[in-house]
Each structure stands twice: as structure tokens, then as C-alpha cells.
Design a protein around this motif. Structure first.
Motif, PDB file in Angstrom:
ATOM      1  N   ALA A 234      -5.016 -23.734  13.117  1.00  0.00           N
ATOM      2  CA  ALA A 234      -5.298 -23.143  14.433  1.00  0.00           C
ATOM      3  C   ALA A 234      -6.784 -23.216  14.744  1.00  0.00           C
ATOM      4  O   ALA A 234      -7.184 -23.528  15.875  1.00  0.00           O
ATOM      5  CB  ALA A 234      -4.803 -21.704  14.479  1.00  0.00           C
ATOM      6  N   LYS A 235      -7.629 -22.925  13.753  1.00  0.00           N
ATOM      7  CA  LYS A 235      -9.078 -22.972  13.973  1.00  0.00           C
ATOM      8  C   LYS A 235      -9.533 -24.388  14.308  1.00  0.00           C
ATOM      9  O   LYS A 235     -10.391 -24.583  15.177  1.00  0.00           O
ATOM     10  CB  LYS A 235      -9.816 -22.437  12.748  1.00  0.00           C
ATOM     11  N   ASP A 236      -8.960 -25.370  13.643  1.00  0.00           N
ATOM     12  CA  ASP A 236      -9.295 -26.770  13.966  1.00  0.00           C
ATOM     13  C   ASP A 236      -8.907 -27.094  15.406  1.00  0.00           C
ATOM     14  O   ASP A 236      -9.672 -27.729  16.145  1.00  0.00           O
ATOM     15  CB  ASP A 236      -8.574 -27.719  13.010  1.00  0.00           C
ATOM     16  N   ALA A 237      -7.702 -26.648  15.795  1.00  0.00           N
ATOM     17  CA  ALA A 237      -7.227 -26.935  17.156  1.00  0.00           C
ATOM     18  C   ALA A 237      -8.084 -26.213  18.194  1.00  0.00           C
ATOM     19  O   ALA A 237      -8.404 -26.770  19.254  1.00  0.00           O
ATOM     20  CB  ALA A 237      -5.766 -26.507  17.289  1.00  0.00           C
ATOM     21  N   ILE A 238      -8.467 -24.995  17.908  1.00  0.00           N
ATOM     22  CA  ILE A 238      -9.319 -24.233  18.822  1.00  0.00           C
ATOM     23  C   ILE A 238     -10.667 -24.915  18.977  1.00  0.00           C
ATOM     24  O   ILE A 238     -11.184 -25.086  20.093  1.00  0.00           O
ATOM     25  CB  ILE A 238      -9.489 -22.784  18.325  1.00  0.00           C
ATOM     26  N   ALA A 239     -11.266 -25.313  17.845  1.00  0.00           N
ATOM     27  CA  ALA A 239     -12.579 -25.962  17.878  1.00  0.00           C
ATOM     28  C   ALA A 239     -12.553 -27.240  18.709  1.00  0.00           C
ATOM     29  O   ALA A 239     -13.485 -27.535  19.462  1.00  0.00           O
ATOM     30  CB  ALA A 239     -13.046 -26.263  16.454  1.00  0.00           C
ATOM     31  N   GLN A 240     -11.472 -27.995  18.585  1.00  0.00           N
ATOM     32  CA  GLN A 240     -11.373 -29.259  19.314  1.00  0.00           C
ATOM     33  C   GLN A 240     -11.168 -29.068  20.808  1.00  0.00           C
ATOM     34  O   GLN A 240     -11.482 -29.958  21.604  1.00  0.00           O
ATOM     35  CB  GLN A 240     -10.221 -30.088  18.738  1.00  0.00           C
ATOM     36  N   SER A 241     -10.668 -27.909  21.204  1.00  0.00           N
ATOM     37  CA  SER A 241     -10.373 -27.682  22.624  1.00  0.00           C
ATOM     38  C   SER A 241     -11.428 -26.855  23.338  1.00  0.00           C
ATOM     39  O   SER A 241     -11.362 -26.679  24.555  1.00  0.00           O
ATOM     40  CB  SER A 241      -9.014 -26.990  22.766  1.00  0.00           C
ATOM     41  N   LEU A 242     -12.429 -26.355  22.606  1.00  0.00           N
ATOM     42  CA  LEU A 242     -13.406 -25.456  23.210  1.00  0.00           C
ATOM     43  C   LEU A 242     -14.252 -26.109  24.300  1.00  0.00           C
ATOM     44  O   LEU A 242     -14.700 -25.435  25.229  1.00  0.00           O
ATOM     45  CB  LEU A 242     -14.334 -24.871  22.134  1.00  0.00           C
ATOM     46  N   ASN A 243     -14.500 -27.421  24.199  1.00  0.00           N
ATOM     47  CA  ASN A 243     -15.335 -28.035  25.229  1.00  0.00           C
ATOM     48  C   ASN A 243     -14.650 -28.068  26.591  1.00  0.00           C
ATOM     49  O   ASN A 243     -15.271 -28.422  27.596  1.00  0.00           O
ATOM     50  CB  ASN A 243     -15.776 -29.444  24.816  1.00  0.00           C
ATOM     51  N   ALA A 244     -13.381 -27.668  26.617  1.00  0.00           N
ATOM     52  CA  ALA A 244     -12.670 -27.565  27.897  1.00  0.00           C
ATOM     53  C   ALA A 244     -12.562 -26.116  28.344  1.00  0.00           C
ATOM     54  O   ALA A 244     -11.864 -25.802  29.304  1.00  0.00           O
ATOM     55  CB  ALA A 244     -11.279 -28.172  27.770  1.00  0.00           C
ATOM     56  N   GLY A 245     -13.277 -25.217  27.649  1.00  0.00           N
ATOM     57  CA  GLY A 245     -13.234 -23.802  27.979  1.00  0.00           C
ATOM     58  C   GLY A 245     -12.456 -23.022  26.949  1.00  0.00           C
ATOM     59  O   GLY A 245     -12.024 -23.557  25.922  1.00  0.00           O
ATOM     60  N   THR A 246     -12.260 -21.748  27.193  1.00  0.00           N
ATOM     61  CA  THR A 246     -11.533 -20.902  26.252  1.00  0.00           C
ATOM     62  C   THR A 246     -10.067 -21.325  26.183  1.00  0.00           C
ATOM     63  O   THR A 246      -9.383 -21.370  27.208  1.00  0.00           O
ATOM     64  CB  THR A 246     -11.615 -19.427  26.678  1.00  0.00           C
ATOM     65  N   THR A 281     -13.912 -18.702  15.389  1.00  0.00           N
ATOM     66  CA  THR A 281     -14.080 -20.153  15.431  1.00  0.00           C
ATOM     67  C   THR A 281     -15.308 -20.525  16.246  1.00  0.00           C
ATOM     68  O   THR A 281     -16.095 -21.400  15.850  1.00  0.00           O
ATOM     69  CB  THR A 281     -12.827 -20.810  16.040  1.00  0.00           C
ATOM     70  N   ARG A 282     -15.484 -19.873  17.372  1.00  0.00           N
ATOM     71  CA  ARG A 282     -16.660 -20.130  18.208  1.00  0.00           C
ATOM     72  C   ARG A 282     -17.957 -19.846  17.450  1.00  0.00           C
ATOM     73  O   ARG A 282     -18.889 -20.630  17.475  1.00  0.00           O
ATOM     74  CB  ARG A 282     -16.621 -19.238  19.458  1.00  0.00           C
ATOM     75  N   ARG A 283     -17.966 -18.711  16.766  1.00  0.00           N
ATOM     76  CA  ARG A 283     -19.175 -18.337  16.023  1.00  0.00           C
ATOM     77  C   ARG A 283     -19.475 -19.339  14.908  1.00  0.00           C
ATOM     78  O   ARG A 283     -20.606 -19.797  14.751  1.00  0.00           O
ATOM     79  CB  ARG A 283     -19.014 -16.938  15.425  1.00  0.00           C
ATOM     80  N   GLU A 284     -18.461 -19.678  14.132  1.00  0.00           N
ATOM     81  CA  GLU A 284     -18.670 -20.614  13.022  1.00  0.00           C
ATOM     82  C   GLU A 284     -19.109 -21.981  13.533  1.00  0.00           C
ATOM     83  O   GLU A 284     -19.989 -22.626  12.952  1.00  0.00           O
ATOM     84  CB  GLU A 284     -17.386 -20.737  12.206  1.00  0.00           C
ATOM     85  N   GLY A 288     -22.775 -23.872  12.877  1.00  0.00           N
ATOM     86  CA  GLY A 288     -22.856 -25.231  12.347  1.00  0.00           C
ATOM     87  C   GLY A 288     -23.640 -26.168  13.252  1.00  0.00           C
ATOM     88  O   GLY A 288     -24.482 -26.950  12.789  1.00  0.00           O
ATOM     89  N   LEU A 289     -23.394 -26.086  14.548  1.00  0.00           N
ATOM     90  CA  LEU A 289     -24.084 -26.964  15.495  1.00  0.00           C
ATOM     91  C   LEU A 289     -25.577 -26.646  15.578  1.00  0.00           C
ATOM     92  O   LEU A 289     -26.405 -27.544  15.756  1.00  0.00           O
ATOM     93  CB  LEU A 289     -23.437 -26.842  16.879  1.00  0.00           C
ATOM     94  N   LEU A 290     -25.920 -25.365  15.448  1.00  0.00           N
ATOM     95  CA  LEU A 290     -27.332 -24.984  15.519  1.00  0.00           C
ATOM     96  C   LEU A 290     -28.116 -25.479  14.308  1.00  0.00           C
ATOM     97  O   LEU A 290     -29.345 -25.597  14.355  1.00  0.00           O
ATOM     98  CB  LEU A 290     -27.459 -23.468  15.641  1.00  0.00           C
ATOM     99  N   ARG A 291     -27.413 -25.790  13.232  1.00  0.00           N
ATOM    100  CA  ARG A 291     -28.098 -26.342  12.056  1.00  0.00           C
ATOM    101  C   ARG A 291     -28.469 -27.814  12.269  1.00  0.00           C
ATOM    102  O   ARG A 291     -29.278 -28.359  11.515  1.00  0.00           O
ATOM    103  CB  ARG A 291     -27.204 -26.212  10.813  1.00  0.00           C
ATOM    104  N   LEU A 303     -20.190 -27.079  23.842  1.00  0.00           N
ATOM    105  CA  LEU A 303     -19.232 -27.427  22.791  1.00  0.00           C
ATOM    106  C   LEU A 303     -18.514 -26.215  22.221  1.00  0.00           C
ATOM    107  O   LEU A 303     -17.478 -26.359  21.562  1.00  0.00           O
ATOM    108  CB  LEU A 303     -19.950 -28.181  21.665  1.00  0.00           C
ATOM    109  N   THR A 304     -19.051 -25.035  22.450  1.00  0.00           N
ATOM    110  CA  THR A 304     -18.384 -23.821  21.982  1.00  0.00           C
ATOM    111  C   THR A 304     -17.645 -23.095  23.110  1.00  0.00           C
ATOM    112  O   THR A 304     -17.221 -21.946  22.948  1.00  0.00           O
ATOM    113  CB  THR A 304     -19.395 -22.857  21.315  1.00  0.00           C
ATOM    114  N   GLY A 305     -17.516 -23.760  24.248  1.00  0.00           N
ATOM    115  CA  GLY A 305     -16.648 -23.249  25.307  1.00  0.00           C
ATOM    116  C   GLY A 305     -17.283 -22.359  26.340  1.00  0.00           C
ATOM    117  O   GLY A 305     -16.584 -21.647  27.067  1.00  0.00           O
ATOM    118  N   PHE A 306     -18.627 -22.399  26.444  1.00  0.00           N
ATOM    119  CA  PHE A 306     -19.310 -21.570  27.443  1.00  0.00           C
ATOM    120  C   PHE A 306     -19.767 -22.432  28.612  1.00  0.00           C
ATOM    121  O   PHE A 306     -20.341 -23.505  28.422  1.00  0.00           O
ATOM    122  CB  PHE A 306     -20.524 -20.868  26.815  1.00  0.00           C
TER     123      PHE A 306
END
Length: 332
Positions: A234-246, A281-284, A288-291, A303-306
Motif C-alpha cells: 500500500a505504501k508503494d502504491a501511495i508513493a507512486q500516486s502522490l504526484n497526482a495529489g492525495t 508515506t508522505r513523510r518518509e 528521502g527526497l530532501l536527502r 512529488l509528495t502530493g502538495f
């Protein structure tokens, strides 16, 4: 099976005093009355709820959860309690509870949500709204306020408290202790905290100690988390769909080959909600991206859905108690 720390059970029994048979109550919950209080000793959540319901048949428990919540001390939570005290602000303290609560309990998750008047510190606990669960929720909300009062340099009271279940015959004791309006029959269990209180420096805030404690907690969380396959997927699926919003729960469930109801039940079995999982998922993903310096702050937000970088900045500060820019700077 979901578990809670035996510390809460022992606190409830102690607070009930002579109104119950304390020894028999602890033994009925599978606890040795003569053993030392060890918060790492866990009991099934259903056993805990049944114990509270048995107590309610012996004595008036209306004020009991508030007394128990008020008795909680930071040091009783081990490294997590120290991390709460050492956080720079109350907002950072709350963020640490939201992040590491799973070390202590498998039945509760926490969420920080923006509100026009400040921040909602929300308690998520799945399951039937039986009496034991309701009493446990009240005690948990009271303990959060008690811990906040221990780190704030000035007297602390929330702006409001919200409780999903119906009110007792009188809520005067609740409002007197919380020192704010308490709304029963609400659509969530939460404490509303002002922005000023969330941003106020804690008495014992220490960045150096905080980094050490959080590193230790991250290791402990990794050991207890071990997410089941459905959560990882589920977390993988959420991460992949975040660039389209929540993402919507129904869409994620469909992608996993599950109905929304089955997906919700599977998450609940592991003490999780879809909303809390999406936030995690958004936080993690953001961390990662900020690193990776190749992503600008605006790109990380997208990329985190904002839809706006300012919304991302507010959410990140709610999660970790600092801004994305400060977090990236600290890493470098």
C-alpha cells in the motif's frame, strides 16, 4: 493481535483505589500484582478493554481515565518520553509521538492536522466503540495534555478537546481538568492546540540529546514495525500516486486487488488507518527526497502530493518540528 503496554492497565487499577479488588483485577488481565511495573510487558488490547469494563461494574469510572492520564509522566515512557522532553518545541514533541507511538502500542496511531485555530493532535483507534475503548481514549487524550504541561514553560491548556463517544451524565470534571471546552459526540478524538503553544520552546529542549534519542528510537521502531505485506504494498502504491495529489483509499485498494472494505479491515488489524498510512508515506518520501540535492523544495512538495510549497512546509513542520529547508541544511 493488537497489544498495549501493561503500564496503562496498572495505572487504571491503581487510580480506581479501594473501589475494586485490585489484585483480582490485575490477575484477571494476566498480570502479576507483585511484579515490578514494566512498560515493556504488553497485554492484548481486548484484555485491557475487558478489564476496564469489569472495573466499571464495580465502581464509577467517569473520572477514572482523567485521573490516569493526569498521572502519566514523561520518564515512564522510556526513550520516547525523553525524546518528548528533549524536543525543541511542543510541536516537535507531538510529531515524535505521532512517529514513534507504534513502539508502545499496536492499537493507536496519531496524526497532526492543520486547523484554522492551530493544530489538531488526533488519536486514531480502530474497533467497536465499546466502553473499554472509550475509557482508554479519554485516558490517552488526558495523558497527552499532562505530558504537554510537563514540558511547557508556561501553564498549558488546549483550545478544545473532541471525543467521539457520548458524554457522561456530567462533563464538568473533564472540562475543569482540561481547562477548555470538551465536545462529546464529535467526529474525531483530538486535542486542538494553538499555534503559539506548538511553537513555544520546551523547558528542556536539547537538539543534541534529541538527535541521539531519535536515532535510538528509529532503530527500535524498525525492530517492532516489520510491516505486513499489504502495508508495504500500500505504501508503494501511495508513493507512486502522490504526484497526482492525495490518493483515495478505494483506488489504492483496487490496485492491490482488494475491496475498500477488505483493505480497511486489513489495515485495522495492524492498528493502522489509511489516512495515517498516507501521512506516514508522505513523510518518509519527503525525508528521502530532501536527502537528494537534485530535487528542489518545490519538486519535493509536488512529488509528495502538495499543490503548493507552503502547504508542504507546514505539513513537514508538523511532522518533524522543523522546516524542509532547515532539515536539508542540517543533513548537509
Amino acid at each position: 493481535m493488537a497489544y498495549v503496554t501493561s503500564l496503562f492497565a496498572r495505572k487504571m487499577v491503581a487510580a480506581a483505589g479501594a473501589g475494586i479488588d485490585q489484585r483480582a483485577t490485575l490477575e484477571g488481565a494476566g498480570l502479576n500484582p507483585d511484579a515490578p511495573w514494566d512498560p515493556k510487558v504488553m497485554i492484548p488490547a481486548t484484555t485491557y478493554y475487558e478489564m476496564l469494563e469489569d472495573m466499571a461494574e464495580q465502581t464509577d469510572v467517569t473520572e477514572l481515565p482523567i485521573h490516569v492520564g493526569a498521572s502519566m509522566r514523561c520518564d515512564e515512557y522510556g526513550a520516547l518520553g525523553l525524546a518528548w522532553k528533549a524536543a525543541p518545541t511542543l510541536g516537535a514533541s507531538c510529531a515524535r509521538i505521532a512517529r514513534y507511538a507504534r513502539i508502545w502500542t499496536g492499537v493507536v496511531t496519531y496524526e497532526l492536522r492543520e486547523h484554522p485555530q492551530g493544530t489538531l493532535f488526533i488519536l486514531h483507534r480502530e474497533g467497536e466503540r465499546r466502553l473499554g475503548l472509550r475509557l482508554s481514549n479519554e485516558a490517552t487524550l488526558a495523558s497527552a495534555v499532562a505530558l504537554a504541561r510537563q514540558v511547557c514553560p508556561v501553564p498549558f491548556s488546549p483550545l478544545a478537546v473532541f471525543v467521539q463517544h457520548k458524554a457522561p451524565e456530567s462533563k464538568a470534571f473533564h472540562e475543569a481538568w482540561f481547562e477548555c471546552p470538551v465536545t462529546f459526540g464529535a467526529d474525531l478524538d483530538a486535542i486542538l492546540i494553538s499555534r503559539e503553544a506548538m511553537e513555544r520552546a520546551n523547558i528542556l529542549g536539547d537538539e543534541g540529546i534529541s538527535r541521539y534519542l531519535m536515532s535510538d528510537l528509529d532503530g527500535e521502531l524498525a525492530r517492532v514495525q516489520m510491516p505486513p505485506a499489504v502495508v508495504g504494498q500500500a505504501k508503494d502504491a501511495i508513493a507512486q500516486s502522490l504526484n497526482a495529489g492525495t490518493p483515495r483509499m478505494a483506488d489504492i485498494a483496487r490496485g492491490l486487488g482488494l475491496s475498500a472494505r477488505s483493505f480497511h479491515r486489513r489495515l485495522s488489524e495492524h492498528g493502522m488507518s489509511f489516512q495515517a498510512l498516507t501521512e506516514e508515506t508522505r513523510r518518509e518520501l519527503a525525508e528521502g527526497l530532501l536527502r537528494d540535492e537534485q530535487y528542489s523544495l518545490a519538486e519535493v512538495a509536488y512529488l509528495t502530493g502538495f499543490s503548493e510549497q507552503s502547504s508542504f512546509t507546514r505539513a513537514f513542520k508538523r511532522w518533524l518540528g522543523t522546516t524542509p529547508a532547515s532539515y536539508r541544511k542540517a543533513l548537509s
